[in-house]
Design an enzyme around this catalytic site. Structure first.
Site: not given
Ligand code: FES
Length: 145
Positions: A101
């Site tokens: 993410h």
């Molecule tokens: S940014 Fe979501 S698990 Fe690393």
């Protein structure tokens, strides 16, 4: 720790988790001092994320040796090691980038503002048995819980 080349990362397993050991160069250490305004917790105020001896700017006992658990503090993915400046985006100072993410951490495991991850990467207890030997999970206060 001289077996790790300057600037390189080695991964070891500790209690089923990846633990990274990074040999930081003087250039990397100098860059870490310039990032403060971009970081969520530049001074390691969240005490759960490191032992007291790593609650400093470089988050380590010896500045050149960085140790942390290689799991993102968002949802636990394994971030990638991206030490080269500008390798993730223009202005990137080098660090760890989580592909799940997009969380970003510097080479002290400090999370950049705006990342989904809320806190810095975890520094486990550790100690040096000698210049060549690092013990993960144990320090002068005993074993990690
Ligand atoms: S940014 Fe979501 S698990 Fe690393």
């Amino acid at each position: 720790m001289t077996k790790i080349a300057p600037g390189a990362l080695a991964t070891v397993e500790w209690r089923g988790k990846p633990v990274w050991v990074v040999r930081r160069t003087p250039e990397v250490l100098a860059r870490l001092q310039t990032l403060r305004a971009e970081l969520t917790d530049p001074d390691s105020q969240v005490s759960s994320q490191q032992p007291k001896y790593a609650a400093n700017t470089v988050r380590s006992i010896r500045p050149e040796t960085f140790v942390c658990v290689g799991l993102c503090t968002h949802l636990g993915c394994i971030p990638s090691f991206r030490p080269d400046p500008d390798s993730v985006q223009p202005g990137w100072p080098g660090g760890f980038y989580c592909p799940c993410h997009g969380s970003k951490f510097d080479l002290a495991g400090r999370v950049f503002k705006g990342s989904p991850a809320p806190i810095n990467l975890l520094v486990p207890r550790y100690s040096f048995e000698s210049d060549e030997r690092l013990l993960i999970g144990r320090d002068s206060e005993g074993d990690a819980k």
